[in-house]
Design a protein around this motif. Structure first.
Motif, PDB file in Angstrom:
ATOM      1  N   GLU A  62       0.819  -1.215   0.000  1.00 50.69           N
ATOM      2  CA  GLU A  62       0.000   0.000   0.000  1.00 50.69           C
ATOM      3  C   GLU A  62       0.853   1.267   0.000  1.00 50.69           C
ATOM      4  OE1 GLU A  62      -2.744  -0.106   3.202  1.00 50.69           O
ATOM      5  OE2 GLU A  62      -3.920  -1.777   2.389  1.00 50.69           O
ATOM      6  N   HIS A  63       2.011   1.188   0.651  1.00 54.11           N
ATOM      7  CA  HIS A  63       2.842   2.386   0.782  1.00 54.11           C
ATOM      8  C   HIS A  63       3.545   2.698  -0.535  1.00 54.11           C
ATOM      9  CE1 HIS A  63       5.992   5.072   2.322  1.00 54.11           C
ATOM     10  NE2 HIS A  63       5.153   5.297   3.309  1.00 54.11           N
ATOM     11  N   PRO A  64       3.518   3.957  -0.977  1.00 52.48           N
ATOM     12  CA  PRO A  64       4.143   4.317  -2.256  1.00 52.48           C
ATOM     13  C   PRO A  64       5.658   4.260  -2.177  1.00 52.48           C
ATOM     14  CG  PRO A  64       3.401   6.287  -1.114  1.00 52.48           C
ATOM     15  CD  PRO A  64       2.897   5.116  -0.315  1.00 52.48           C
ATOM     16  N   PRO A  65       6.326   4.331  -3.322  1.00 56.42           N
ATOM     17  CA  PRO A  65       7.797   4.349  -3.312  1.00 56.42           C
ATOM     18  C   PRO A  65       8.319   5.587  -2.599  1.00 56.42           C
ATOM     19  CG  PRO A  65       6.957   4.847  -5.502  1.00 56.42           C
ATOM     20  CD  PRO A  65       5.791   4.393  -4.691  1.00 56.42           C
ATOM     21  N   SER A  66       9.486   5.443  -1.987  1.00 52.76           N
ATOM     22  CA  SER A  66      10.056   6.556  -1.230  1.00 52.76           C
ATOM     23  C   SER A  66      11.210   7.235  -1.952  1.00 52.76           C
ATOM     24  CB  SER A  66      10.540   6.072   0.140  1.00 52.76           C
ATOM     25  OG  SER A  66      11.479   5.027   0.007  1.00 52.76           O
ATOM     26  N   SER A  67      11.766   6.598  -2.995  1.00 52.38           N
ATOM     27  CA  SER A  67      12.895   7.204  -3.707  1.00 52.38           C
ATOM     28  C   SER A  67      12.447   8.036  -4.900  1.00 52.38           C
ATOM     29  CB  SER A  67      13.868   6.115  -4.183  1.00 52.38           C
ATOM     30  OG  SER A  67      14.491   5.489  -3.095  1.00 52.38           O
ATOM     31  N   TYR A  68      11.565   7.472  -5.748  1.00 53.29           N
ATOM     32  CA  TYR A  68      11.156   8.222  -6.935  1.00 53.29           C
ATOM     33  C   TYR A  68       9.872   7.635  -7.504  1.00 53.29           C
ATOM     34  CZ  TYR A  68      11.856  11.322 -10.924  1.00 53.29           C
ATOM     35  OH  TYR A  68      11.733  12.334 -11.847  1.00 53.29           O
ATOM     36  N   ASN A 115      -1.513  -0.049  -9.209  1.00 57.48           N
ATOM     37  CA  ASN A 115      -2.702  -0.701  -9.731  1.00 57.48           C
ATOM     38  C   ASN A 115      -3.923  -0.035  -9.105  1.00 57.48           C
ATOM     39  OD1 ASN A 115      -4.965  -2.729  -9.790  1.00 57.48           O
ATOM     40  ND2 ASN A 115      -3.420  -3.904 -10.936  1.00 57.48           N
ATOM     41  N   ARG A 116      -4.693   0.688  -9.941  1.00 55.64           N
ATOM     42  CA  ARG A 116      -5.852   1.428  -9.429  1.00 55.64           C
ATOM     43  C   ARG A 116      -6.948   0.479  -8.953  1.00 55.64           C
ATOM     44  NH1 ARG A 116      -8.143   6.448 -10.168  1.00 55.64           N
ATOM     45  NH2 ARG A 116      -6.000   7.143  -9.818  1.00 55.64           N
ATOM     46  N   LYS A 117      -7.109  -0.654  -9.605  1.00 54.92           N
ATOM     47  CA  LYS A 117      -8.150  -1.608  -9.224  1.00 54.92           C
ATOM     48  C   LYS A 117      -7.908  -2.141  -7.819  1.00 54.92           C
ATOM     49  CE  LYS A 117     -10.459  -5.783 -10.921  1.00 54.92           C
ATOM     50  NZ  LYS A 117     -10.482  -6.820 -12.002  1.00 54.92           N
ATOM     51  N   GLU A 118      -6.665  -2.446  -7.505  1.00 57.23           N
ATOM     52  CA  GLU A 118      -6.321  -2.937  -6.169  1.00 57.23           C
ATOM     53  C   GLU A 118      -6.059  -1.797  -5.194  1.00 57.23           C
ATOM     54  OE1 GLU A 118      -6.298  -6.069  -5.259  1.00 57.23           O
ATOM     55  OE2 GLU A 118      -6.623  -6.943  -7.257  1.00 57.23           O
ATOM     56  N   ASN A 119      -5.835  -0.607  -5.745  1.00 60.33           N
ATOM     57  CA  ASN A 119      -5.411   0.554  -4.954  1.00 60.33           C
ATOM     58  C   ASN A 119      -4.154   0.216  -4.138  1.00 60.33           C
ATOM     59  OD1 ASN A 119      -5.469   3.212  -4.093  1.00 60.33           O
ATOM     60  ND2 ASN A 119      -6.785   2.764  -2.323  1.00 60.33           N
ATOM     61  N   LYS A 120      -3.249  -0.503  -4.792  1.00 63.64           N
ATOM     62  CA  LYS A 120      -1.986  -0.895  -4.192  1.00 63.64           C
ATOM     63  C   LYS A 120      -0.897  -0.853  -5.258  1.00 63.64           C
ATOM     64  CE  LYS A 120      -3.897  -4.080  -0.705  1.00 63.64           C
ATOM     65  NZ  LYS A 120      -3.926  -5.486  -0.227  1.00 63.64           N
ATOM     66  N   TYR A 121       0.312  -1.005  -4.794  1.00 68.03           N
ATOM     67  CA  TYR A 121       1.456  -1.057  -5.698  1.00 68.03           C
ATOM     68  C   TYR A 121       1.927  -2.503  -5.831  1.00 68.03           C
ATOM     69  CZ  TYR A 121       1.849   4.011  -5.317  1.00 68.03           C
ATOM     70  OH  TYR A 121       1.608   5.365  -5.357  1.00 68.03           O
ATOM     71  N   PHE A 122       2.025  -2.933  -7.079  1.00 70.66           N
ATOM     72  CA  PHE A 122       2.702  -4.196  -7.348  1.00 70.66           C
ATOM     73  C   PHE A 122       4.202  -3.921  -7.260  1.00 70.66           C
ATOM     74  CE2 PHE A 122       4.991  -6.733 -10.555  1.00 70.66           C
ATOM     75  CZ  PHE A 122       4.762  -8.007 -10.064  1.00 70.66           C
ATOM     76  N   THR A 123       4.901  -4.680  -6.421  1.00 71.53           N
ATOM     77  CA  THR A 123       6.348  -4.479  -6.278  1.00 71.53           C
ATOM     78  C   THR A 123       7.073  -5.738  -6.693  1.00 71.53           C
ATOM     79  OG1 THR A 123       6.566  -5.257  -3.981  1.00 71.53           O
ATOM     80  CG2 THR A 123       5.902  -2.961  -4.309  1.00 71.53           C
ATOM     81  N   ILE A 124       8.234  -5.537  -7.270  1.00 64.48           N
ATOM     82  CA  ILE A 124       9.066  -6.653  -7.696  1.00 64.48           C
ATOM     83  C   ILE A 124      10.518  -6.298  -7.391  1.00 64.48           C
ATOM     84  CG2 ILE A 124       9.075  -5.766 -10.074  1.00 64.48           C
ATOM     85  CD1 ILE A 124       9.353  -8.716 -10.987  1.00 64.48           C
ATOM     86  N   GLN A 125      11.217  -7.254  -6.812  1.00 63.44           N
ATOM     87  CA  GLN A 125      12.576  -6.993  -6.347  1.00 63.44           C
ATOM     88  C   GLN A 125      13.446  -8.222  -6.552  1.00 63.44           C
ATOM     89  OE1 GLN A 125      12.875  -6.577  -2.109  1.00 63.44           O
ATOM     90  NE2 GLN A 125      14.989  -5.861  -2.145  1.00 63.44           N
ATOM     91  N   PHE A 181       4.765   4.501 -12.266  1.00 63.86           N
ATOM     92  CA  PHE A 181       5.911   3.639 -11.947  1.00 63.86           C
ATOM     93  C   PHE A 181       6.695   4.268 -10.797  1.00 63.86           C
ATOM     94  CE2 PHE A 181       5.120   3.449 -16.542  1.00 63.86           C
ATOM     95  CZ  PHE A 181       4.894   2.095 -16.725  1.00 63.86           C
ATOM     96  N   GLY A 182       7.492   3.452 -10.142  1.00 66.67           N
ATOM     97  CA  GLY A 182       8.311   3.992  -9.061  1.00 66.67           C
ATOM     98  C   GLY A 182       9.447   3.047  -8.700  1.00 66.67           C
TER      99      GLY A 182
END
Length: 315
Positions: free
Chosen positions: A17-23, A103-113, A154-155
């Motif tokens: 849920e938390h947005p990116p903090s760098s960019y 992702n607006r549908k989920e209102n979350k960020y898909f993250t991949i690392q 993107f972030g």
């Protein structure tokens, strides 16, 4: 038939849920981004942003980075500014990279690392992931990655691990110099005090003393000899420090080899309370067999192992 080794992926995908903090890079029209990046090697490079004391660029390939087998996917990379490398004393930077797609549908960020820390240097200024999301899935409005017409976001988080400053090195010394200490307690039968302390002796880079209670450590238990090993005053363990000791405490038989002995395997922790035995030897047995002709009692400590710990920062 040899068993093939299993390939373990280091890529972790999850929702956050938390947005990116760098960019963060928000795009009003993904179709236009896809169209106009054909004139810039199929990629969009963000402006420089700062993270961890270095400057970076977020790079997005809307059609995938074909040279890196990313065709048919969204590819995302991070590039360090070469000027950051020339100004860094070590000329290389280690960073953890987490890429985000909203992702607006989920209102979350898909993250991949890729959880492996990446090393940026003059020979390798760019790291990333060639297959963040399949292009068809990303570009399908029903999936939620493009929204309100054709917007997308993107972030990236660029995390610079701090240098290791908190550590300890634990060692067990079993090759001790002068591991044995002998203490002769004279005129034992005439002792009046509750407690007697040996002179200080050094083993394993620590200072120790033996403590002897002629009529028991506990005054209610006055039919026993009590013997304890202590760290000497001024050499008590520091805060949260542990010191392991394996040693043998003995009351020697002056007439033969029937010594009264116990082995100590213990950690000295916190306050210097010492370790030993309340009921080391009954006074009846002591008087019968353990005093020499001059009424002396011989006590011995023989060390086998003493631990040592080095800390940073020093506590």
């Amino acid at each position: 038939m040899s068993k093939s080794s299993e390939v373990v992926s280091t890529v972790v995908k999850k929702w956050r849920e938390h947005p990116p903090s760098s960019y963060c890079l928000k795009v009003d029209s993904f179709k236009q981004l896809e169209k106009f990046t054909t004139s810039s090697d199929d990629k969009y490079q963000s402006r420089l942003f700062s993270s961890g004391g270095y400057n970076w660029k977020l790079i997005v390939y809307p059609k995938g980075k074909e040279k890196d087998n990313g065709k048919g996917f969204i590819s995302m990379y991070v590039e360090i500014d070469r000027k950051s490398l020339t100004s860094a004393p070590q000329r290389e930077v280690f960073a953890e990279l987490i890429f985000f797609v909203y992702n607006r549908k989920e209102n979350k960020y898909f993250t991949i690392q890729d959880v492996e820390v990446k090393r940026f240097n003059a020979l390798k200024t760019e790291w990333g992931l060639r297959q963040v999301l399949p292009f068809d899935s990303f570009n399908n409005p029903e999936k939620g990655y493009v929204f309100e017409g054709d917007q997308c976001e993107f972030g990236v988080d660029v995390v610079i691990p701090k240098p290791l400053t908190n550590w300890e090195i634990l060692s067990f010394n079993d090759k001790l110099e002068n591991p044995k200490f002998s203490w002769t307690v004279k005129k034992f039968s005439q002792l009046k005090e509750h407690e007697y302390t040996s002179k200080k002796f050094s083993v394993g880079e620590r200072n120790w003393v033996l403590k002897l209670y002629p009529k028991g450590y506990s005054r209610e238990n006055d039919k026993w000899l009590s013997v304890f090993l202590h760290l000497a005053d001024g050499d008590a363990p520091k805060a949260d420090e542990k010191i392991f000791v394996q040693a043998n405490l003995r009351v020697l038989d002056p007439h033969g080899s029937n010594h009264q002995a116990y082995q100590m395997n213990t950690w000295h922790i916190g306050k210097n309370l010492g370790w030993g035995w309340d009921e080391f030897l009954s006074l009846d047995e002591l008087r019968k067999a353990y005093l020499d002709k001059e009424d002396a009692l011989n006590v011995e400590a023989e060390f086998e192992v003493v631990s040592a710990t080095k800390y940073s920062p020093i506590i």
